[in-house]
Design an enzyme around this catalytic site. Sequence first.
Site, PDB file in Angstrom:
ATOM      1  N   ARG A 169      26.296 -10.237  28.384  1.00 61.16           N
ATOM      2  CA  ARG A 169      27.425  -9.799  29.204  1.00 61.16           C
ATOM      3  C   ARG A 169      27.960 -11.033  29.930  1.00 61.16           C
ATOM      4  O   ARG A 169      27.366 -12.091  29.911  1.00 61.16           O
ATOM      5  CB  ARG A 169      27.056  -8.662  30.171  1.00 61.16           C
ATOM      6  CG  ARG A 169      25.655  -8.466  30.558  1.00 61.16           C
ATOM      7  CD  ARG A 169      25.124  -9.302  31.721  1.00 61.16           C
ATOM      8  NE  ARG A 169      26.090  -9.674  32.712  1.00 61.16           N
ATOM      9  CZ  ARG A 169      26.190 -10.878  33.230  1.00 61.16           C
ATOM     10  NH1 ARG A 169      25.387 -11.847  32.831  1.00 61.16           N
ATOM     11  NH2 ARG A 169      27.066 -11.166  34.137  1.00 61.16           N
ATOM     12  N   ALA A 197      32.203 -12.403  30.607  1.00 66.93           N
ATOM     13  CA  ALA A 197      33.356 -12.543  29.708  1.00 66.93           C
ATOM     14  C   ALA A 197      33.269 -13.745  28.772  1.00 66.93           C
ATOM     15  O   ALA A 197      33.463 -13.601  27.557  1.00 66.93           O
ATOM     16  CB  ALA A 197      34.649 -12.584  30.530  1.00 66.93           C
ATOM     17  N   ARG A 221      33.922  -3.953  24.154  1.00 67.29           N
ATOM     18  CA  ARG A 221      34.152  -3.976  25.599  1.00 67.29           C
ATOM     19  C   ARG A 221      35.650  -4.164  25.847  1.00 67.29           C
ATOM     20  O   ARG A 221      36.190  -5.216  25.525  1.00 67.29           O
ATOM     21  CB  ARG A 221      33.383  -5.130  26.271  1.00 67.29           C
ATOM     22  CG  ARG A 221      31.882  -5.177  26.046  1.00 67.29           C
ATOM     23  CD  ARG A 221      31.130  -4.064  26.767  1.00 67.29           C
ATOM     24  NE  ARG A 221      31.329  -4.048  28.198  1.00 67.29           N
ATOM     25  CZ  ARG A 221      30.656  -4.793  29.075  1.00 67.29           C
ATOM     26  NH1 ARG A 221      29.766  -5.662  28.675  1.00 67.29           N
ATOM     27  NH2 ARG A 221      30.896  -4.670  30.374  1.00 67.29           N
ATOM     28  N   GLN A 270      23.252  -6.883  38.271  1.00 63.06           N
ATOM     29  CA  GLN A 270      23.319  -8.232  37.694  1.00 63.06           C
ATOM     30  C   GLN A 270      23.073  -9.316  38.746  1.00 63.06           C
ATOM     31  O   GLN A 270      22.527 -10.375  38.444  1.00 63.06           O
ATOM     32  CB  GLN A 270      24.685  -8.468  37.034  1.00 63.06           C
ATOM     33  CG  GLN A 270      24.976  -7.546  35.863  1.00 63.06           C
ATOM     34  CD  GLN A 270      25.864  -6.389  36.292  1.00 63.06           C
ATOM     35  OE1 GLN A 270      25.693  -5.819  37.358  1.00 63.06           O
ATOM     36  NE2 GLN A 270      26.815  -6.037  35.443  1.00 63.06           N
ATOM     37  N   ASP A 320      36.824 -11.086  34.553  1.00 62.09           N
ATOM     38  CA  ASP A 320      36.838 -10.614  33.172  1.00 62.09           C
ATOM     39  C   ASP A 320      38.249 -10.614  32.598  1.00 62.09           C
ATOM     40  O   ASP A 320      38.419 -10.687  31.388  1.00 62.09           O
ATOM     41  CB  ASP A 320      36.235  -9.215  33.088  1.00 62.09           C
ATOM     42  CG  ASP A 320      34.723  -9.267  33.216  1.00 62.09           C
ATOM     43  OD1 ASP A 320      34.050  -9.232  32.169  1.00 62.09           O
ATOM     44  OD2 ASP A 320      34.219  -9.373  34.347  1.00 62.09           O
ATOM     45  N   ASN A 329      37.266  -7.787  37.821  1.00 63.66           N
ATOM     46  CA  ASN A 329      35.905  -8.318  37.820  1.00 63.66           C
ATOM     47  C   ASN A 329      34.948  -7.155  38.064  1.00 63.66           C
ATOM     48  O   ASN A 329      35.365  -6.012  38.231  1.00 63.66           O
ATOM     49  CB  ASN A 329      35.753  -9.409  38.889  1.00 63.66           C
ATOM     50  CG  ASN A 329      34.479 -10.216  38.715  1.00 63.66           C
ATOM     51  OD1 ASN A 329      34.180 -10.692  37.620  1.00 63.66           O
ATOM     52  ND2 ASN A 329      33.713 -10.372  39.779  1.00 63.66           N
TER      53      ASN A 329
END
EC number: 5.3.1.23
Length: 345
Positions: free
Chosen positions: A49, A51, A90, A195, A236, A246
Amino acid sequence: MSKLKTMSMEWTGEEFILIDQRYLPLEEKYVTCKTYEEVAKSIKDMVVRGAPAIGASAAFGYVLGVKEFIGKPEFEEKMKEVKKTLANTRPTAVNLFWALERMEKRLNEIKNEENIVELIEKEALDIAFEDIEANKTMGRFGGELLNDGDTVLTHCNTGSLATVDYGTALGVIRGARDMGKDIKVYADETRPYLQGARLTVWELYKDGFDVTLISDNMAGWVMKQGKINAVIVGADRIAANGDTANKIGTYSVAVLAKEHGIPFYVAAPLSTIDLDTPTGNEIPIEERSHDEVRYCHKSKMVPEEIKVYNPAFDVTPNELITAIITEKGVVRPPYNENLKKLFEK
């Protein structure tokens, strides 16, 4: 054939290997992808994960598709299917689509060459190595914005695990330290996928930083206490007007930073800037599995019948963003004009 090996990914020439970020920091497991479908599954399931890392992974998935179908009569149709499969993993991270468009364009340029596999592999490696260089350059530009002794708040994970290597927002923090500045970090845990807690804290601790973990709802109070000098996050997708998608929770942090007079910086490569998307209103927001909210580390917190809303991203309006840090320099408002100028350089 050329190879690549970083903390987040490895390309052997035959296989694409990813560190499985779902198990960090307690276990270091790896997923080996031998087909483009396995790469697509790894992106969708959050094995990888961030971007820029998603973009590079898609590029190597595309190479595996070329290797699988090269020489077959239906090659061109199959490669359209490869691109579509990878693109559908995604929806928010624009780097994914940028990388796939670049790979498809390159394939069309070399389709009559004898060494197609070698040339398309080189394109994926170029994407990966360019990302590393972009992050390091971004780190130098962004590092200038921080003062010796500053404490930075960050959200989600934006380091070596979210990119090919080095990082975007964490790259800026690393860049400042490379300049000899003493930088401390507060990291939001970043619910519901954690995260910040699982990845950012682990990465910064391993890198020797003074890092403190807080829960997301502590950010305002920590700012009120005067503990934060700057906020730096990744992105992102950045719209043409500077609105930035984001990880969910970023918007709240930006509002709090504005209230407390703290600069709020976004660090992202040019591949994250989408000039074809006018504003943040047009950015698609992925909604992920409700179980990410119902469960915490496999422990169920609420019954199945409880309704859940789980958007994976939010959009921070451009007026809350002090500056956007890129590999071409630091961009300040008006973003509609100044982001375009980056692509003219």
